[in-house]
Enzyme design. Structure first.
Site, PDB file in Angstrom:
ATOM      1  N   ASN A 108     -23.972  16.287  22.491  1.00  0.00           N
ATOM      2  CA  ASN A 108     -25.292  16.159  23.444  1.00  0.00           C
ATOM      3  C   ASN A 108     -25.144  17.329  24.444  1.00  0.00           C
ATOM      4  O   ASN A 108     -24.817  16.845  25.442  1.00  0.00           O
ATOM      5  CB  ASN A 108     -25.697  14.773  24.043  1.00  0.00           C
ATOM      6  CG  ASN A 108     -26.805  14.664  24.722  1.00  0.00           C
ATOM      7  OD1 ASN A 108     -27.671  15.507  24.963  1.00  0.00           O
ATOM      8  ND2 ASN A 108     -27.099  13.481  25.195  1.00  0.00           N
ATOM      9  N   HIS A 117     -31.771   7.875  24.528  1.00  0.00           N
ATOM     10  CA  HIS A 117     -30.691   8.289  25.218  1.00  0.00           C
ATOM     11  C   HIS A 117     -31.122   7.469  26.656  1.00  0.00           C
ATOM     12  O   HIS A 117     -32.067   7.664  27.221  1.00  0.00           O
ATOM     13  CB  HIS A 117     -30.496   9.613  25.669  1.00  0.00           C
ATOM     14  CG  HIS A 117     -29.075   9.878  25.963  1.00  0.00           C
ATOM     15  ND1 HIS A 117     -29.180   9.687  27.765  1.00  0.00           N
ATOM     16  CD2 HIS A 117     -27.852  10.438  25.599  1.00  0.00           C
ATOM     17  CE1 HIS A 117     -27.615  10.036  27.796  1.00  0.00           C
ATOM     18  NE2 HIS A 117     -27.252  10.263  26.697  1.00  0.00           N
ATOM     19  N   GLU A 152     -30.581   8.626  29.479  1.00  0.00           N
ATOM     20  CA  GLU A 152     -31.151   9.380  30.590  1.00  0.00           C
ATOM     21  C   GLU A 152     -32.719   9.499  30.361  1.00  0.00           C
ATOM     22  O   GLU A 152     -33.421   9.597  31.349  1.00  0.00           O
ATOM     23  CB  GLU A 152     -30.477  10.498  30.490  1.00  0.00           C
ATOM     24  CG  GLU A 152     -28.919  10.720  31.174  1.00  0.00           C
ATOM     25  CD  GLU A 152     -28.022  11.817  30.729  1.00  0.00           C
ATOM     26  OE1 GLU A 152     -28.570  12.834  30.009  1.00  0.00           O
ATOM     27  OE2 GLU A 152     -26.700  11.461  30.704  1.00  0.00           O
ATOM     28  N   SER A 207     -17.932   9.672  28.525  1.00  0.00           N
ATOM     29  CA  SER A 207     -16.623  10.176  28.810  1.00  0.00           C
ATOM     30  C   SER A 207     -15.572  10.162  27.875  1.00  0.00           C
ATOM     31  O   SER A 207     -14.342  10.387  28.026  1.00  0.00           O
ATOM     32  CB  SER A 207     -16.152   9.254  30.112  1.00  0.00           C
ATOM     33  OG  SER A 207     -17.081   9.629  31.029  1.00  0.00           O
TER      34      SER A 207
HETATM   35  P1  13P Z   1     -20.386  12.300  28.687  1.00  0.00           P
HETATM   36  O1  13P Z   1     -19.543  12.487  27.491  1.00  0.00           O
HETATM   37  O2  13P Z   1     -20.532  13.639  29.529  1.00  0.00           O
HETATM   38  O3  13P Z   1     -20.071  11.224  29.471  1.00  0.00           O
HETATM   39  O4  13P Z   1     -21.781  12.128  28.111  1.00  0.00           O
HETATM   40  C1  13P Z   1     -22.171  10.968  27.367  1.00  0.00           C
HETATM   41  C2  13P Z   1     -23.628  11.041  26.757  1.00  0.00           C
HETATM   42  O5  13P Z   1     -24.518  10.719  27.452  1.00  0.00           O
HETATM   43  C3  13P Z   1     -23.609  11.645  25.390  1.00  0.00           C
HETATM   44  O6  13P Z   1     -24.860  11.398  24.936  1.00  0.00           O
END
Ligand code: 13P
Length: 261
Positions: free
Chosen positions: A12, A102, A104, A219
């Protein structure tokens, strides 16, 4: 992982990179770095770079490897007065996957469980594979609500599906507190969530539940990926930051492939 399921490793890219040449270069580098891997490799660029990335990868048939393209979101409707949005019809031919719900988007764009339900059903109806994202916040985790949140979000996400089997559904467990923080979940936490997801899916469709790829996100790195994919119900990763580096992303994919062997 179990050998019965093919690992899925999806990148992503979020709102990166800032220009078209960097986007296509990253896609090609991922294709080269993952060539020949027995995994479903997916890159999810920003909407505005979907066409360029799809062309650079020859629609997922790039010579070097076989990388599929995913969108990061879409609207459920096919057309209409939805300023700024992208419909599933528009994604046809450009993307094989689409990330739905997602955290976000839930947080910054007010994407609700009801919208996620409509989008997951619409994606499948239009031949796209939804990567449905679920996961609890830090506050919810502290309050002991992890399983409650997973259940609510998952039941909503599948509420408009007639069956799981054959749907192609992918579920990503992404605890919000682990996203972009370096504070990755433990393998046990990821397994507990993935097992809960599979058990809920199995209530209505045991065979279908076995087909579903369940990913861990938050992460994820080449260093910690093996711990996740060693878990019986974790079939890959949804990767943010590390997906912007083709070698690091390929390292995660390699761990998933090795776990499935
Ligand atoms: P990170 O791997 O940067 O923590 O992001 C995870 C994520 O939100 C993938 O959709």
């Amino acid at each position: 992982m179990t050998a019965a399921r093919t690992p899925v490793v999806a990148g992503n890219w979020k709102m990166n990179p800032a220009d078209r040449a960097a986007a296509t270069a990253l896609a090609v580098a991922v294709s080269e770095a993952t060539a020949g891997m027995a995994a479903r490799i997916v890159v999810c660029p920003p909407t505005v770079w979907l066409t360029a990335v799809s062309e650079a990868l020859d629609g997922g048939r790039a010579a070097a490897g076989s990388v599929a393209v995913g969108a990061q979101t879409m609207r459920a409707e096919e057309k209409g007065a939805f300023t700024g949005e992208t419909s599933p019809l528009m994604l046809a031919g450009l993307a094989q996957y689409v990330i739905i719900g997602h955290s976000e988007r839930r947080q910054y764009d007010n994407e609700t469980d009801a919208a996620v339900a409509a989008k997951v059903a619409s994606a499948i109806a239009h031949g796209l594979i939804p990567i449905a994202c679920i996961g609890e916040s830090a506050d919810e985790r502290r309050a002991g609500l992890t399983a409650v949140v997973i259940e609510r979000q998952l039941r909503a996400a599948i509420s408009r599906l007639e069956r799981i089997a054959g749907s192609g559904l992918v579920v990503a467990y992404e605890p919000i507190w682990a996203i972009g923080t370096g504070d990755a979940a433990s393998g046990e936490d990821a397994q507990a969530a993935a097992a809960q997801v599979r058990a809920i899916l199995a209530e209505s469709d045991p065979a279908g539940a076995d087909e579903v790829a369940i990913l861990y996100g938050g992460s994820a790195t080449p260093e910690n990926a093996a711990e996740y994919v060693a878990q019986p119900d974790v079939d890959g990763a949804l990767v943010g930051g590390a997906s912007l580096d083709a070698e690091r992303f390929a390292g995660i994919a390699r761990a998933a492939v090795e776990a499935g062997e």
